[in-house]
Design a protein around this motif. Structure first.
Motif, PDB file in Angstrom:
ATOM      1  N   THR A 210      71.897   4.459  54.147  1.00 50.07           N
ATOM      2  CA  THR A 210      72.678   3.224  54.308  1.00 50.07           C
ATOM      3  C   THR A 210      72.158   2.126  53.396  1.00 50.07           C
ATOM      4  OG1 THR A 210      73.211   3.784  56.598  1.00 50.07           O
ATOM      5  CG2 THR A 210      73.438   1.487  55.969  1.00 50.07           C
ATOM      6  N   ASP A 211      70.838   1.995  53.272  1.00 48.69           N
ATOM      7  CA  ASP A 211      70.263   0.965  52.411  1.00 48.69           C
ATOM      8  C   ASP A 211      70.669   1.146  50.953  1.00 48.69           C
ATOM      9  OD1 ASP A 211      69.036  -0.109  54.613  1.00 48.69           O
ATOM     10  OD2 ASP A 211      67.106   0.879  54.261  1.00 48.69           O
ATOM     11  N   VAL A 212      70.697   2.402  50.497  1.00 48.35           N
ATOM     12  CA  VAL A 212      70.989   2.676  49.090  1.00 48.35           C
ATOM     13  C   VAL A 212      72.486   2.643  48.808  1.00 48.35           C
ATOM     14  CG1 VAL A 212      70.837   4.424  47.269  1.00 48.35           C
ATOM     15  CG2 VAL A 212      68.876   4.012  48.761  1.00 48.35           C
ATOM     16  N   SER A 213      73.297   3.262  49.674  1.00 46.26           N
ATOM     17  CA  SER A 213      74.729   3.402  49.404  1.00 46.26           C
ATOM     18  C   SER A 213      75.582   2.307  50.026  1.00 46.26           C
ATOM     19  CB  SER A 213      75.219   4.760  49.912  1.00 46.26           C
ATOM     20  OG  SER A 213      75.143   4.817  51.333  1.00 46.26           O
ATOM     21  N   GLY A 214      75.059   1.637  51.060  1.00 50.07           N
ATOM     22  CA  GLY A 214      75.855   0.649  51.771  1.00 50.07           C
ATOM     23  C   GLY A 214      76.836   1.240  52.761  1.00 50.07           C
TER      24      GLY A 214
ATOM     25  N   ALA B 161      77.333  10.087  49.109  1.00 50.30           N
ATOM     26  CA  ALA B 161      77.099   8.917  48.256  1.00 50.30           C
ATOM     27  C   ALA B 161      77.647   9.122  46.847  1.00 50.30           C
ATOM     28  CB  ALA B 161      75.604   8.619  48.200  1.00 50.30           C
ATOM     29  N   ARG B 162      77.579  10.350  46.334  1.00 48.32           N
ATOM     30  CA  ARG B 162      77.977  10.599  44.949  1.00 48.32           C
ATOM     31  C   ARG B 162      79.482  10.830  44.790  1.00 48.32           C
ATOM     32  NH1 ARG B 162      73.299  14.946  43.096  1.00 48.32           N
ATOM     33  NH2 ARG B 162      71.558  13.461  42.912  1.00 48.32           N
ATOM     34  N   HIS B 163      80.093  11.527  45.744  1.00 48.99           N
ATOM     35  CA  HIS B 163      81.446  12.020  45.507  1.00 48.99           C
ATOM     36  C   HIS B 163      82.498  11.560  46.509  1.00 48.99           C
ATOM     37  CE1 HIS B 163      79.295  14.676  42.790  1.00 48.99           C
ATOM     38  NE2 HIS B 163      78.650  15.250  43.790  1.00 48.99           N
ATOM     39  N   ALA B 164      82.117  11.175  47.719  1.00 50.91           N
ATOM     40  CA  ALA B 164      83.111  11.037  48.784  1.00 50.91           C
ATOM     41  C   ALA B 164      83.909   9.743  48.715  1.00 50.91           C
ATOM     42  CB  ALA B 164      82.433  11.141  50.148  1.00 50.91           C
ATOM     43  N   ARG B 165      83.310   8.672  48.163  1.00 55.53           N
ATOM     44  CA  ARG B 165      83.942   7.342  48.207  1.00 55.53           C
ATOM     45  C   ARG B 165      84.280   6.971  49.660  1.00 55.53           C
ATOM     46  NH1 ARG B 165      88.331   8.281  43.319  1.00 55.53           N
ATOM     47  NH2 ARG B 165      86.830   8.909  41.716  1.00 55.53           N
TER      48      ARG B 165
END
Length: 339
Positions: A224-228, A262-266
């Motif tokens: 959560t901290d990195v991706s929001g 985090a990388r692909h799902a949006r």
């Protein structure tokens, strides 16, 4: 030559001790012989006669008889060799990363031996793949720990020394340089935090020190901290002990699943749960992102290899309402009962 190679090169036999290829030949010969014998018997007992030379009026009778014999022969061969069709279908879709895919031994005798041999080959290949994957992943984990230690002990300590030096310099620096030194100090501090975060991802020390639940909570918080993206968590408090290897597999698959989100799902939200079932523990990672067809790259195949090590079942599916769901079903060790 080792025992496995000897077993592989040895000729296979059916239940009667005959080589399988020879038994298949006898099966086909017997069916053909039965059809032609039946046709000859019918022709001999029927009132139909054949002239020499053959009359034009006799040709339809001969053609009908030949067609009937060919149809009967084709039907009997198709029914007799039907298990081979199922075996061919399985060969086309077999994947060693999806173990326990087997064909029911519906054939008898020679065909049953062929199916049993193929199933035994899959057992051997899956065992060899599992052993090689276990070795590769063990080497990978050892390398992760080595790199994490070097990041913590070497780079981390060096950055700490630089940070302390900047603090002492800042205290003695003239006013016009202090703002630049503060900026440099914050940059070094951010780099130190990043090094520590990478080291924790490489070697989850909290998993060894505080257990799986604490490690999963920390993993969700860092995500959560990195991706929001907020993570809704659900962890059963009374999970039975799974053993170090299974807990590491669960942690790594959860880590990879969240990384993929985090990388692909949006996605704007994610779910992470670890619950006990009837003789199993279920890990679930889901999101509300774009979903769509699942393309299995190196990340998902790596997850399947890890799941295979502990005999777990991994599924990755698109959710009906959008998003993706990863489910890992881990069997409990013998003697462990979920509460």
């Amino acid at each position: 030559m080792n025992a496995a190679a000897t077993r592989y090169s040895a000729p296979r036999h059916d239940a009667g001790g005959r080589p399988t290829a020879s038994a298949l030949f006898r099966r086909i010969t017997l069916i053909n012989g039965l059809v032609f014998t039946t046709g000859l018997t019918v022709l001999a007992l029927s009132p139909a006669t054949v002239s020499s030379p053959v009359l034009l009026t006799e040709l339809p009778i001969l053609a009908a008889g030949l067609a009937l014999m060919l149809a009967a022969n084709a039907y009997l061969l198709r029914r007799s060799l039907a298990p081979l069709s199922a075996l061919t279908t399985l060969m086309e879709r077999v994947d060693l990363l999806r173990p326990k895919t087997r064909i029911a031994q519906g054939g008898t005798g020679d065909l049953g031996a062929v199916i049993a041999t193929f199933n035994a080959m899959l057992d051997r290949l899956e065992a060899e793949r599992s052993a090689s994957a276990a070795h590769a992943l063990a080497v990978q984990e050892a390398e992760r720990q080595r790199i994490a230690r070097e990041l913590h002990d070497e780079i981390g300590q060096s950055l700490t020394v630089v940070l302390l030096g900047l603090k002492r310099t800042l205290d003695r620096a003239p006013a016009e340089l202090r703002e630049e030194l503060r900026t440099a100090q914050e940059t070094v501090r951010a780099s130190l935090d990043e090094v520590r975060r990478i080291a924790r991802r490489l070697r989850p020390g909290v998993l060894e020190d505080l257990g799986l639940m604490a490690a999963m909570n920390q993993l969700a918080g860092e995500f959560t901290d990195v991706s929001g993206v907020p993570v809704r968590r659900r962890f059963d408090p009374g999970l039975p002990g799974l053993g170090g290897e299974a807990e590491l597999v669960i942690y790594r698959i959860a880590q990879e699943g969240l990384t993929n989100i985090a990388r692909h799902a949006r996605a704007s939200a994610a779910e992470l749960s670890l619950t006990a079932g009837d003789g199993t523990v279920l890990l679930r990672i889901a999101d509300n992102g774009r979903g769509g067809p699942i393309e299995e790259g190196t990340g998902i195949r790596g997850m399947r290899e890890r799941a295979m090590l502990i005999g777990a079942d991994l599924t990755v599916d698109a959710r009906p309402g959008g998003g993706t769901e990863v489910r890992l079903t881990v069997p409990l060790p013998t003697g462990k009962v979920s509460s």
